[in-house]
Write a protein that holds these residues in place. Structure first.
Motif, PDB file in Angstrom:
ATOM      1  N   GLY A 155      -9.904   1.062  -3.206  1.00 50.58           N
ATOM      2  CA  GLY A 155     -10.572   2.317  -3.031  1.00 50.58           C
ATOM      3  C   GLY A 155     -10.173   3.054  -1.614  1.00 50.58           C
ATOM      4  N   SER A 156     -10.434   2.280  -0.701  1.00 52.70           N
ATOM      5  CA  SER A 156     -10.420   2.597   0.701  1.00 52.70           C
ATOM      6  C   SER A 156      -8.939   3.254   1.201  1.00 52.70           C
ATOM      7  N   PHE A 157      -8.135   3.157   0.200  1.00 54.92           N
ATOM      8  CA  PHE A 157      -6.655   3.608   0.394  1.00 54.92           C
ATOM      9  C   PHE A 157      -6.527   4.545  -0.592  1.00 54.92           C
ATOM     10  N   VAL A 158      -6.966   5.048  -1.326  1.00 56.27           N
ATOM     11  CA  VAL A 158      -6.801   6.028  -2.414  1.00 56.27           C
ATOM     12  C   VAL A 158      -6.360   7.479  -1.907  1.00 56.27           C
ATOM     13  N   ARG A 159      -7.163   7.987  -0.768  1.00 57.28           N
ATOM     14  CA  ARG A 159      -6.772   8.953  -0.105  1.00 57.28           C
ATOM     15  C   ARG A 159      -5.671   9.073   1.033  1.00 57.28           C
ATOM     16  N   ARG A 160      -5.220   7.991   1.401  1.00 52.36           N
ATOM     17  CA  ARG A 160      -4.526   7.655   2.512  1.00 52.36           C
ATOM     18  C   ARG A 160      -3.081   7.613   1.881  1.00 52.36           C
ATOM     19  N   PHE A 161      -2.877   6.836   0.926  1.00 45.38           N
ATOM     20  CA  PHE A 161      -1.592   6.412   0.332  1.00 45.38           C
ATOM     21  C   PHE A 161      -1.410   7.119  -1.096  1.00 45.38           C
ATOM     22  N   LYS A 162      -0.164   7.603  -1.147  1.00 50.91           N
ATOM     23  CA  LYS A 162       0.147   8.405  -2.446  1.00 50.91           C
ATOM     24  C   LYS A 162       0.488   7.252  -3.242  1.00 50.91           C
ATOM     25  N   TRP A 163       0.995   6.111  -3.215  1.00 52.24           N
ATOM     26  CA  TRP A 163       1.427   5.043  -4.085  1.00 52.24           C
ATOM     27  C   TRP A 163       0.085   4.420  -4.710  1.00 52.24           C
ATOM     28  N   VAL A 164      -0.931   4.449  -4.124  1.00 54.05           N
ATOM     29  CA  VAL A 164      -2.347   4.004  -4.721  1.00 54.05           C
ATOM     30  C   VAL A 164      -2.654   5.067  -5.858  1.00 54.05           C
ATOM     31  N   LYS A 165      -2.482   6.172  -5.684  1.00 53.50           N
ATOM     32  CA  LYS A 165      -3.037   7.290  -6.745  1.00 53.50           C
ATOM     33  C   LYS A 165      -2.072   7.214  -7.721  1.00 53.50           C
ATOM     34  N   ILE A 166      -0.686   6.991  -7.911  1.00 57.73           N
ATOM     35  CA  ILE A 166       0.149   6.906  -9.087  1.00 57.73           C
ATOM     36  C   ILE A 166       0.247   5.694  -9.553  1.00 57.73           C
ATOM     37  N   PHE A 167      -0.084   4.711  -9.074  1.00 52.24           N
ATOM     38  CA  PHE A 167      -0.042   3.405  -9.849  1.00 52.24           C
ATOM     39  C   PHE A 167      -0.670   3.449 -11.208  1.00 52.24           C
ATOM     40  N   PRO A 168      -0.347   3.011 -12.265  1.00 56.33           N
ATOM     41  CA  PRO A 168       1.161   2.354 -12.747  1.00 56.33           C
ATOM     42  C   PRO A 168       1.846   3.183 -13.294  1.00 56.33           C
ATOM     43  N   ASP A 169       2.271   4.354 -12.594  1.00 59.95           N
ATOM     44  CA  ASP A 169       3.371   5.211 -12.859  1.00 59.95           C
ATOM     45  C   ASP A 169       4.600   4.602 -12.687  1.00 59.95           C
ATOM     46  N   ASN A 170       5.656   4.752 -13.454  1.00 57.38           N
ATOM     47  CA  ASN A 170       7.023   4.119 -13.327  1.00 57.38           C
ATOM     48  C   ASN A 170       7.246   2.588 -13.530  1.00 57.38           C
ATOM     49  N   VAL A 171       6.079   2.279 -14.188  1.00 59.78           N
ATOM     50  CA  VAL A 171       6.238   0.817 -14.618  1.00 59.78           C
ATOM     51  C   VAL A 171       6.331   0.832 -16.142  1.00 59.78           C
ATOM     52  N   SER A 172       7.160   0.027 -16.521  1.00 53.95           N
ATOM     53  CA  SER A 172       7.491   0.153 -17.956  1.00 53.95           C
ATOM     54  C   SER A 172       6.206  -0.482 -18.725  1.00 53.95           C
ATOM     55  N   ASP A 173       5.873  -0.020 -20.201  1.00 53.87           N
ATOM     56  CA  ASP A 173       4.874  -0.539 -20.898  1.00 53.87           C
ATOM     57  C   ASP A 173       5.128  -1.826 -21.116  1.00 53.87           C
ATOM     58  N   GLN A 174       6.315  -2.331 -21.237  1.00 55.21           N
ATOM     59  CA  GLN A 174       6.697  -3.791 -21.605  1.00 55.21           C
ATOM     60  C   GLN A 174       6.195  -4.595 -20.653  1.00 55.21           C
ATOM     61  N   MET A 175       6.511  -4.269 -19.217  1.00 55.50           N
ATOM     62  CA  MET A 175       6.186  -5.217 -18.192  1.00 55.50           C
ATOM     63  C   MET A 175       4.591  -4.978 -17.974  1.00 55.50           C
ATOM     64  N   LEU A 176       3.976  -4.202 -18.144  1.00 62.02           N
ATOM     65  CA  LEU A 176       2.366  -4.054 -18.321  1.00 62.02           C
ATOM     66  C   LEU A 176       1.792  -4.991 -19.023  1.00 62.02           C
ATOM     67  N   ASP A 177       2.225  -4.831 -20.519  1.00 63.07           N
ATOM     68  CA  ASP A 177       1.907  -5.459 -21.755  1.00 63.07           C
ATOM     69  C   ASP A 177       1.955  -6.907 -21.374  1.00 63.07           C
ATOM     70  N   ASN A 178       3.181  -7.306 -20.961  1.00 69.69           N
ATOM     71  CA  ASN A 178       3.532  -8.715 -20.816  1.00 69.69           C
ATOM     72  C   ASN A 178       2.468  -9.437 -19.954  1.00 69.69           C
ATOM     73  N   ALA A 179       2.324  -8.651 -18.734  1.00 66.63           N
ATOM     74  CA  ALA A 179       1.499  -9.212 -17.553  1.00 66.63           C
ATOM     75  C   ALA A 179      -0.092  -9.339 -18.221  1.00 66.63           C
ATOM     76  N   VAL A 180      -0.529  -8.276 -18.952  1.00 71.96           N
ATOM     77  CA  VAL A 180      -1.765  -8.373 -19.439  1.00 71.96           C
ATOM     78  C   VAL A 180      -1.961  -9.522 -20.465  1.00 71.96           C
ATOM     79  N   SER A 181      -0.910  -9.755 -21.197  1.00 73.47           N
ATOM     80  CA  SER A 181      -0.920 -10.528 -22.251  1.00 73.47           C
ATOM     81  C   SER A 181      -1.050 -11.979 -21.653  1.00 73.47           C
ATOM     82  N   LEU A 182      -0.534 -12.462 -20.516  1.00 70.17           N
ATOM     83  CA  LEU A 182      -0.642 -13.461 -19.818  1.00 70.17           C
ATOM     84  C   LEU A 182      -1.833 -13.661 -19.024  1.00 70.17           C
ATOM     85  N   ALA A 183      -2.449 -12.476 -18.675  1.00 74.92           N
ATOM     86  CA  ALA A 183      -3.833 -12.512 -17.889  1.00 74.92           C
ATOM     87  C   ALA A 183      -4.778 -12.982 -19.009  1.00 74.92           C
TER      88      ALA A 183
END
Length: 207
Positions: free
Chosen positions: A72-100
């Motif tokens: 939270g403290s980095f949201v205003r300072r760093f663009k990469w915090v705001k855009i996460f998880p843009d540019n990450v494939s659904d497959q990678m996200l789904d696989n990680a969440v499945s293992l979680a």
């Protein structure tokens, strides 16, 4: 010379009883009320997002919510915090969440937890502290967040690799059981103790 073998972190018990934990949490809540952060993602929102991940609902939006809660403290300072998880494939996200989810179902199995951490940290912009926040949001009764403030409270050097998290998590579980508090309460008290120790050190350096 050969590569130096990794030595486990030697954590020490920090709190003497449950009352000390409650007192620290009380001070933290008082400070939060005195300095509200309405623009930040709140714990309750992150936990709701964690429940969505358990159900496989709104995976991308739920990961974004928890990510912003942890950073939270980095949201205003760093663009990469705001855009996460843009540019990450659904497959990678789904696989990680499945293992979680598998790690949540088998929370006492270190291999399952390790595999979840490996999959989560394979996502660009995610390191172990954030991965631990995903797991905690999904199950705050069995998972906690690895954090610099907590390590400060424990009087040990901060290390945030996957093996470090496993050691830290199992230590915190034992401590919460010993003190008869929840893992979440232990986490919040450690964070507050670390913050207070940091303030004390800064004050001493100014004198």
């Amino acid at each position: 010379m050969g590569k130096r073998m990794r030595q486990p972190t030697k954590f020490r018990s920090t709190f003497k009883d449950a009352q000390e934990v409650c007192d620290l949490i009380g001070r933290r809540e008082t400070e939060k009320k005195a300095k509200p952060t309405s623009d930040r993602v709140q714990r309750e929102e992150a936990y709701e997002a964690g429940q969505n991940l358990l159900l496989g609902l709104n995976v991308r939006a739920s990961l974004r919510c928890i990510y912003r809660w942890k950073l939270g403290s980095f949201v205003r300072r760093f663009k990469w915090v705001k855009i996460f998880p843009d540019n990450v494939s659904d497959q990678m996200l789904d696989n990680a969440v499945s293992l979680a989810r598998k790690a949540i179902e088998n929370s006492n199995d270190k291999d399952s937890v390790r595999e979840a951490l490996e999959a989560l940290t394979a996502i660009r912009g995610v390191r172990v502290p954030v991965a631990s926040a995903f797991l905690m949001a999904m199950d705050p009764k069995r998972f906690t967040i690895i954090d610099r403030q907590a390590y400060k409270a424990l009087g040990v050097e901060f290390r945030d690799g996957i093996l470090d998290y496993l050691e830290y998590l199992w230590f915190c579980r034992r401590e919460a059981e010993r003190l008869r508090v929840t893992l979440e309460e232990h986490d919040r008290a450690l964070w507050q103790r670390g913050v207070e120790l940091g303030r004390l050190k800064r004050g001493q350096n100014l004198n």
